[in-house]
Design a protein around this motif. Structure first.
Motif, PDB file in Angstrom:
ATOM      1  N   GLU A 226      16.719 -29.822  -7.665  1.00 51.73           N
ATOM      2  CA  GLU A 226      16.760 -28.572  -6.899  1.00 51.73           C
ATOM      3  C   GLU A 226      17.903 -27.677  -7.383  1.00 51.73           C
ATOM      4  O   GLU A 226      17.753 -26.448  -7.455  1.00 51.73           O
ATOM      5  CB  GLU A 226      16.925 -28.878  -5.414  1.00 51.73           C
ATOM      6  CG  GLU A 226      15.711 -29.542  -4.781  1.00 51.73           C
ATOM      7  CD  GLU A 226      15.914 -29.801  -3.303  1.00 51.73           C
ATOM      8  OE1 GLU A 226      14.998 -29.491  -2.519  1.00 51.73           O
ATOM      9  OE2 GLU A 226      16.986 -30.318  -2.929  1.00 51.73           O
ATOM     10  N   ASP A 229      16.706 -26.138 -10.679  1.00 59.65           N
ATOM     11  CA  ASP A 229      15.666 -25.131 -10.452  1.00 59.65           C
ATOM     12  C   ASP A 229      16.278 -23.829  -9.943  1.00 59.65           C
ATOM     13  O   ASP A 229      15.893 -22.734 -10.368  1.00 59.65           O
ATOM     14  CB  ASP A 229      14.642 -25.650  -9.429  1.00 59.65           C
ATOM     15  CG  ASP A 229      13.681 -26.658 -10.035  1.00 59.65           C
ATOM     16  OD1 ASP A 229      13.641 -26.779 -11.273  1.00 59.65           O
ATOM     17  OD2 ASP A 229      12.973 -27.331  -9.252  1.00 59.65           O
ATOM     18  N   SER A 232      17.971 -22.109 -12.834  1.00 62.72           N
ATOM     19  CA  SER A 232      17.014 -21.622 -13.819  1.00 62.72           C
ATOM     20  C   SER A 232      16.386 -20.298 -13.396  1.00 62.72           C
ATOM     21  O   SER A 232      16.191 -19.397 -14.221  1.00 62.72           O
ATOM     22  CB  SER A 232      15.926 -22.676 -14.045  1.00 62.72           C
ATOM     23  OG  SER A 232      14.962 -22.213 -14.976  1.00 62.72           O
ATOM     24  N   GLN A 259       9.375 -18.147  -5.934  1.00 58.49           N
ATOM     25  CA  GLN A 259      10.748 -18.238  -6.420  1.00 58.49           C
ATOM     26  C   GLN A 259      11.737 -17.782  -5.350  1.00 58.49           C
ATOM     27  O   GLN A 259      12.775 -18.419  -5.141  1.00 58.49           O
ATOM     28  CB  GLN A 259      10.915 -17.389  -7.680  1.00 58.49           C
ATOM     29  CG  GLN A 259      10.258 -17.965  -8.920  1.00 58.49           C
ATOM     30  CD  GLN A 259      10.376 -17.023 -10.101  1.00 58.49           C
ATOM     31  OE1 GLN A 259      10.305 -15.784  -9.944  1.00 58.49           O
ATOM     32  NE2 GLN A 259      10.540 -17.576 -11.287  1.00 58.49           N
ATOM     33  N   LYS A 262      12.101 -20.364  -2.701  1.00 50.93           N
ATOM     34  CA  LYS A 262      12.787 -21.558  -3.207  1.00 50.93           C
ATOM     35  C   LYS A 262      14.297 -21.362  -3.231  1.00 50.93           C
ATOM     36  O   LYS A 262      15.051 -22.235  -2.795  1.00 50.93           O
ATOM     37  CB  LYS A 262      12.283 -21.900  -4.605  1.00 50.93           C
ATOM     38  CG  LYS A 262      12.923 -23.139  -5.210  1.00 50.93           C
ATOM     39  CD  LYS A 262      12.345 -23.468  -6.582  1.00 50.93           C
ATOM     40  CE  LYS A 262      10.955 -24.029  -6.461  1.00 50.93           C
ATOM     41  NZ  LYS A 262      10.444 -24.525  -7.774  1.00 50.93           N
TER      42      LYS A 262
END
Length: 290
Positions: A226, A229, A232, A259, A262
């Protein structure tokens, strides 16, 4: 100290701080906060008048008279940050932000007060709505589309959750990195598409506080996948709110819905884990003292 500055502000919505500032007040970051109900006369066109109750935020902080020349730059800026931080905490459960219809700053010495200067802070849009989302960010409840009783129940649940989180988290806002992280979270949920980039400040604050990425993940029990991610999304593409768009010459695009959800979800995870870390530290210190 027998001298202090006092901010008196009339918030809209009037109940904005109800779940964050207890009835007996709140002392945090050098400020003593309390909510007061003050009756105000309202005149009708026919010359009649009635009295309505208005809610006011009172904030006091010890201050020397010799420091007043720097109050707008230092003291008032710190107050403004604290309001944004509380707004960020509130956004965990209730959307919307606060404006002040009336705002006064005063200096009080030996019980005698005088105005410093009239001032207005526009901390956001006067708006209150309640939405409940599932784990994927899909809206599963919208107060505007349901009966009034369902909306009241949803609001009550959100307020109870906010009150519980507020009691656990707000007391740790004296930690300057925790305070900055919450301020950034609130800023990230602004309307501008680039505002989302402030979420990365949450991770930066935690890394700085805990001595590096590895220590931060370990101490807060954050999952490496996580964490990667999250990084990124901000670092590896040309997106609005990204950190390294200068390295990506392609046209910037908005984050996808997935996105965006998240990174918001992981920012919340980091903030709550940071709060638990501070809470555990307090508990351990109390046990040692005993």
């Amino acid at each position: 100290m027998n001298s202090y500055v006092r901010v008196r502000a009339c918030p809209s919505p009037s109940n904005f701080f109800d779940e964050l500032i207890p009835a007996d007040g709140l002392e945090v970051c050098g400020w003593r906060l309390s909510m007061r109900t003050i009756p105000a006369p309202v005149w009708s066109g026919a010359g009649n008048h009635t009295v309505v109750d208005t809610r006011w935020l009172y904030a006091e902080s010890d201050y020397e008279e010799t420091q007043l020349a720097h109050f707008a730059r230092d003291g008032l800026a710190a107050f403004h940050q604290l309001i944004k931080v509380l707004e960020g905490v509130r956004l965990m459960h209730l959307s919307g932000s606060v404006t002040f219809s009336m705002f006064f700053t005063e200096f009080v010495k030996d019980r005698v007060s005088r105005n410093i200067e009239p001032y207005q802070i526009n901390a956001g849009i006067d708006k209150l709505s309640v939405r409940i989302t599932d784990g994927n960010g899909k809206v599963v409840f919208d107060a505007a589309e349901h009966e009034a009783q369902q909306a009241r129940q949803a609001l009550q649940n959100a307020q109870e959750n906010l009150r519980a989180d507020g009691a656990r988290l707000v007391k740790h806002l004296d930690d300057e990195y925790f305070r900055r992280a919450w301020e950034s979270f609130g800023l990230a949920l602004g309307e501008d598409e680039h505002a989302i980039g402030h979420l990365y400040d949450v991770r930066d604050a935690i890394v700085k506080k805990l001595g590096g990425e590895v220590h931060a993940r370990t101490k807060l029990n954050l999952r490496r996948a996580e964490w990667d991610d999250f990084g990124s999304i901000f670092n590896s593409d040309s997106v609005k709110g990204g950190r390294h768009n200068g390295r990506h010459p392609t046209p910037m695009r908005a984050m996808t819905h997935g996105q965006r959800q998240k990174v918001i979800r992981f920012a919340r995870t980091m903030l709550l884990a940071y709060g638990d870390y501070l809470e555990d530290g307090d508990t351990a210190a109390m046990q040692v003292d005993v």
